[in-house]
Every structure is written in C-alpha cells, then in structure tokens.
Design an enzyme around this catalytic site. Structure first.
Site, PDB file in Angstrom:
ATOM      1  N   SER A  84       0.794  -1.231   0.000  1.00 23.09           N
ATOM      2  CA  SER A  84       0.000   0.000   0.000  1.00 23.09           C
ATOM      3  C   SER A  84       0.821   1.274   0.000  1.00 23.09           C
ATOM      4  O   SER A  84       0.315   2.324  -0.418  1.00 23.09           O
ATOM      5  CB  SER A  84      -0.942   0.001   1.202  1.00 23.09           C
TER       6      SER A  84
ATOM      7  N   HIS B  49      -5.526  -3.516  -2.178  1.00 19.31           N
ATOM      8  CA  HIS B  49      -5.269  -2.561  -3.260  1.00 19.31           C
ATOM      9  C   HIS B  49      -5.123  -3.245  -4.613  1.00 19.31           C
ATOM     10  O   HIS B  49      -4.738  -2.593  -5.587  1.00 19.31           O
ATOM     11  CB  HIS B  49      -4.019  -1.731  -2.948  1.00 19.31           C
TER      12      HIS B  49
ATOM     13  N   LYS C  39     -12.287   0.388  -0.688  1.00 15.52           N
ATOM     14  CA  LYS C  39     -11.473   1.006  -1.730  1.00 15.52           C
ATOM     15  C   LYS C  39     -12.207   0.877  -3.070  1.00 15.52           C
ATOM     16  O   LYS C  39     -13.192   1.560  -3.293  1.00 15.52           O
ATOM     17  CB  LYS C  39     -10.082   0.390  -1.728  1.00 15.52           C
TER      18      LYS C  39
END
Length: 648
Positions: free
Chosen positions: A433, A461, A492
């Site tokens: 990240s 991610h 996200k």
C-alpha cells in the site's frame, strides 16, 4: 534439558520456565508473576489465554497433550502440576513435587533468567526480557545472536519498544540511537545500549533504576537546527513513560500543533463534496473551503459516485433501515449479506466467502483464528499493519522475510521447518500500500508447496486493479485456485465498507465460528451490502473502467519518471514519490497542496524513518488534463523544495 535433580523435579528451574512462558503469553513483567498469583482474579487470564499458556507449557516440557487439563488456579499450582508431570514421566513420584512447591515456587516467582548457565550480562538480560514482553516469545525462543527480522520476526516498530523498555530497566536515557536502529540482533541492541552511557564498571554493569529513580522518561529533547526546525518525528512519542498515562498525549499535542502551524501536518481535513477526480475540502488551518485535484483517493474505478451504487444503498436503507444492531450470529444477518458473500466468491472464483466489518478486522480475525502459538507466520517486511497486528494477536512465531526477496523467503521457510512442529502460513500484500509494487506470487506459491505452507494474500489494493477482470493478484498471475486464502477490503475499489476472505468452504466456515472480529462485532448495514453488490455489477458490466485506469496509471507514471522522480517498483495504481528525508517530504507535500493538489504525505509510522514519501493514487476518473496538471504540480513543488534540481 533436564528438570530433575536426583530423580526429583527441580521446581526452581521449572518455575523459571513457567514464569517465562506466562510472561510471553500475557506481556506481564516476570517480577509481577508471584507463586500465589491467581490466574483469573490477579492476572486477568481468561480461559482462551490460559489454554495458550498450557499448550506452551506442555510443548516446552514435552508433556502429553492430555496433561495439565485440571486447570490450576495459581502459578504455584501450575508449577507443582508441571513438576508432578515431569516426575511422573520419569518414574518419580508426584508427592515430592507437591510437597516442596511452596518454597521452590517462591524462588521461581519473578525469575527472569536460566540458572547460572553463563556469566550474567545485565544489559543483554534486560533486552531479552523486554523482547519477551513485546513479542510474546519465551526466553528459549530468543537466541541473542538470531537476526531480529528474518529469524525472530521483530520489526523496527517492536525494536523501538524493546529498546525503550530495556533502557528503563537499566536506568538509561530514553530515545533510540542510530546504533540501535542498525542493530540486527538482541546482542547488537545490548551493545548499542552499552554505548549510550558510560558504564559504571569495567564490565559495563548497568543497574536498573530503583524505586527512588525519577519516573517517566520524556521523549528525546528536540534538536533544533539553525533555522529552528524540530527534528523529532512521531516515533519520539511512542514510548514516553510516566505515572500519568496521559502525559504522552500532552507532549504529542504540542508537537502536533507546531507541525500544523507550519502547514506540514494536514491529516483528517473534512470533505465538503463527493470524492472524485476533484474534491472540495475544508482547510481547517485557513478556515475556508478549497477545491483540490484529488490524488489521495482509493476510489480506483470511480464506483463511489456511480448512480447505480448510490441508488442501491438508498433503496436498501429505506427497506431494511439504517442498520441491524447485531453480530452475524445474533440478529445481524440480512439476506443481502448472504447474497454479497455469494457474489464475492463468484467474483473471485472461489467456493466461499466471509464478510467482516472491515478489512483490518478481516486480517485480525482470519490470522488469529487459524494461527496459534505453536504455528509460524511468515510475512513480508512491508506488509500492512493489520497483518502485523493479526500476527501479534495470534501469538504465533513470526518470521519476516526481506521485501519480495524470494531467496530470503525460502531461507526462512527452510529454518521454520527445522525449528517448529506446527503449521506455516505465508502472508503478503498483493499490492503493497505504500510502495505500489506487487508480490512475487508465483514464487510464493511454489515455495509454499515445497515447504508445506498455506498462503494468504491481502488484495486490499489489488481488487478492482489487477487482472483483466479486476479480481486481484491471483488472476493477474494466472494462479486462480492456487492461493489458499484471498483477503480484501471493500472500502477502496468496491466503494463501501467491510472486509472479506474467500477460500475453501470448510476454511470459511471455520472462520465464522473462530474469528472473534466476526463473531463479536456488528456487521455492515444492509444498505452498504446492497451498494457493494451494485459495485460488483458495474465492474462486471463495464470492464473498460479497468482499462481506463491502467491508461491513466501509465500516463502519469511515465511523466513522473521522465521528470526524474523515484517511483520504486510501482506496478499498480499507487505511485510513490520517494523522498527519504521526513522534513523534505512534508515540505514538498505542503508545496503540492499550495498549488491545489491533494495527495498523502507519508511519514513514520506509515513508513520507516528515512523512507518518507508522497503517495499518489490514480483513478479511472482522472482526465488527461488532470494528469498533465498533476505532473506539472509535482515537478514545480519538487524544484521549490529541492527534491528535484532547478530547471535549466
């Protein structure tokens, strides 16, 4: 190692080891653990922790799995029970163990070192004792010359705590020196501590501060440069000790206010608009709203503002209410939660899925449920903090391999096979990240098979970013079905809240019953679940969003590399502009914001000291004009602050 003397149990030595084990499992100082300490009433040790203690005791003393099941109430009773079991295993009677426990166990209470195995080294002993408390290891699991990271799994954050505690025990000044930061073994830490102050004798006999010593070592005094710069970082406040628990908060508050006055800390400013390629943020330092070009959002595919997603949330909330006020087992399961889990499993092409309240709690719950004190966690050095905390919560032996270094991973796995009898779990971020690079999943899978380990990949991610369909790291490498567990967060790309784990059905069902962060926590509201289902619909119906994201990533990455920025080995939507020096990184962040662009300035503890950076997140919503302007802003700000040389 024998615990018998002339056929009778050596209760003093047994007591030392038992106290060490209890200290490692509870983080109590050994001096606090007396023979008459009641496990529940005095120490607050519940049945779950007690079973971990007993399992470690059985393993250490080589007792049968059925031994010590009676549940001793005090430390003295546990020592006596171990003595009886050791004597029984050797053919000696248990009566002698029970008869002499009071005196021998008293000698054991507060013991912190093996009996006269070598010349005492009080500095090393203080370091090892501190390491026991901070890592939950037993003393015999902490060789003085073992590598802190790869062999002991002690990272830089834990080292800071070990040094601070050892320094307090020895009556040395607080603060971590460069020598200690560079030390790679416990003996190295001890040697560095010895160099921090003159020794009181030729042998370096540092003595712990007595009851009359001044309590509460403040953080290291600020060293001011000629221009008045305060060179402390957040690290300087992590181990401030004081009888007043809140003393550290006052010290940090003064530091924080100074950073904010200088416009260097700009964290937590509130949005006054949707978070898209541009966003309106209320600048609390200036007392006004400002529009920024937004490069700090993880809304990679722009789903947070998609009409279908927003409408699904509104419709479900009207139907099912704001929330359900219960855990999944007790009134907190809605039909939408079941459907979301079905859709996530299908999206990831795995048999089953479990949804947690958050991505952080998914790592905490899954790791602590599956991995126990007798197992081994093998983790990448740069894994997310939720993985680090999950490892600590599990109590397992933690081994750290150098970032994406597969030769080092193999070395760590090879050692763990020789040293431990439990299971092994390799855990790595799919996309790291703060660095943007991707784990070497093919090699991780190959080594896991070779060394009989399981694999968990955190796709926080990577979901929505990697792979042709955006399903993550396993798809990116063509390894669907080869990764035991894939974990993700839904805050996200998926534009909601919560976390999830996908894998085999039996494993997922086990997690439902043994993940405390699932069993004892309220679940995400039904409206959020509906929005997440709608997000999956959009991803599957509009694959061009992933393609547009990668076009934008390539465009901005090329511009930044051409300008001379260090982006490390980024292969994702996260582009790190590596600066190193914390002051310069914060100053460049300030210069970027002054020009109307918002991205994250990452300093300790987000990254280690000396590795500060700006973290730039690209989304599919950024226009070509946004990317051109962003590149121009980064270059101008870097030249202003000396990160890049002046033009011309």
């Amino acid at each position: 190692m024998t615990y018998l003397v002339n056929g009778d149990p050596d209760l003093a030595r047994i007591g030392e080891r038992v106290v060490d084990i209890i200290a490692s499992r509870t983080l109590y100082d050994t001096s606090y653990l007396r023979p008459d300490s009641d496990f529940e009433a005095d120490l607050g040790i519940d049945s779950v922790i007690m079973e971990s203690v007993l399992a470690s005791v059985r393993e250490h003393f080589g007792l049968a799995a059925t031994g010590l099941r009676s549940g001793p109430a005090t430390i003295g009773e546990l020592v006596a029970a171990v003595g009886a079991a050791v004597a029984g295993a050797s053919g000696a009677g248990a009566d002698s163990a029970s008869a002499s426990v009071a005196g021998s166990a008293s000698a054991a209470g507060g013991a912190s070192a093996p009996a006269a195995e070598s010349a005492p080294d009080p500095v090393l002993d203080a370091v090892v004792t501190a390491a026991m408390r901070q890592t939950q290891y037993q003393r015999h699991q902490l060789p003085s010359d073992a590598d802190l990271e790869s062999e002991l799994g002690i990272d830089s954050v834990v080292v800071t705590s070990v040094v601070a505690e050892a320094a307090e025990r020895l009556g040395l000044p607080g603060g971590t020196t460069p020598d200690e930061i560079r030390a790679t073994t416990l003996r190295g830490l001890a040697d560095a501590l010895r160099r921090t102050t003159p020794s009181s004798g030729p042998s370096g006999d540092h003595r712990p501060a007595g009851p009359g010593a001044e309590a509460g070592t403040p953080p290291a005094a600020a060293s001011r440069a000629a221009d008045g710069w305060d060179d402390r970082s957040m690290k300087d406040f992590t181990e401030q000790r004081d009888p007043d628990l809140f003393a550290k908060t006052r010290s940090f508050a003064a530091y924080l206010r100074s950073r904010e006055r200088e416009r260097l800390y700009w964290y937590g400013m509130p949005l006054h608009s949707r978070c898209a390629n541009r966003a309106v943020i209320f600048d609390e330092l200036e007392g006004r709203k400002r529009e920024f070009l937004m490069f700090a959002s993880n809304n990679y595919l722009g789903l947070a503002n998609h009409p279908a997603v927003v409408e699904a949330i509104c419709d479900a909330t009207r139907t099912y209410g704001a929330t359900h006020t219960g855990s999944r087992f007790i009134g907190g399961t809605n039909m939408l939660h079941k459907e979301l889990e079905r859709r996530l499993a299908a999206f990831k092409r795995r048999p089953a899925a479990i949804v947690y309240p958050g991505g952080y709690s998914a790592n905490l719950g899954a790791i602590s449920a599956l991995v126990k004190s007798y197992d081994t966690l093998v983790v990448d050095r740069l894994n997310h903090m939720s993985i680090v905390d999950g490892a600590r919560l599990s109590g397992a032996t933690r081994k750290i391999y150098r970032h994406n270094d597969m030769a080092d991973l193999e070395r760590v796995l090879s050692r763990s096979v020789k040293e431990a009898t439990g299971g092994r779990l390799i855990v790595a971020d799919g996309v790291f990240s703060m660095h943007g690079d991707v784990c070497d999943l093919p090699e991780i899978v190959r080594l896991a098979k070779a060394y009989d380990a399981r694999v968990l990949i955190d796709d926080a991610h990577a979901t929505g970013v990697l792979g042709a369909r955006g399903s993550g790291t396993a798809e990116h490498f063509g390894l669907k079905g080869e990764v035991d567990l894939e974990l993700g967060t839904m805050s996200k790309t998926l534009a909601g809240m919560g976390g999830f784990v996908v894998g085999e059905e039996e494993v997922v069902e086990y997690l439902r019953y043994y993940s405390n962060s699932y069993v004892f926590a309220a679940n995400i509201p039904a409206g959020v679940a509906a929005g997440l289902i709608a997000s999956l619909d959009v991803i599957e119906a509009e694959p061009e969003r992933v393609k547009r994201l990668w076009t934008n990533i390539g465009t901005l990455r090329d511009r930044l590399l051409e300008a001379g920025f260090d982006l490390e080995n980024s292969q994702s939507a996260i582009l790190p502009i590596v600066i190193g020096d914390e002051r310069r990184a914060m100053e460049m962040g300030r210069a970027v914001r002054a020009r109307g662009l918002f991205c994250q300035t990452v300093v300790y503890p987000g990254v280690p000291l000396g590795d500060a950076r700006l973290r730039v997140s690209v989304t599919c919503e950024h226009t070509p004009e946004d990317l051109d302007l962003a590149a121009e802003i980064f270059v101008d700000a870097a030249r202003e602050t000396g990160v890049l040389p002046p033009a011309g």
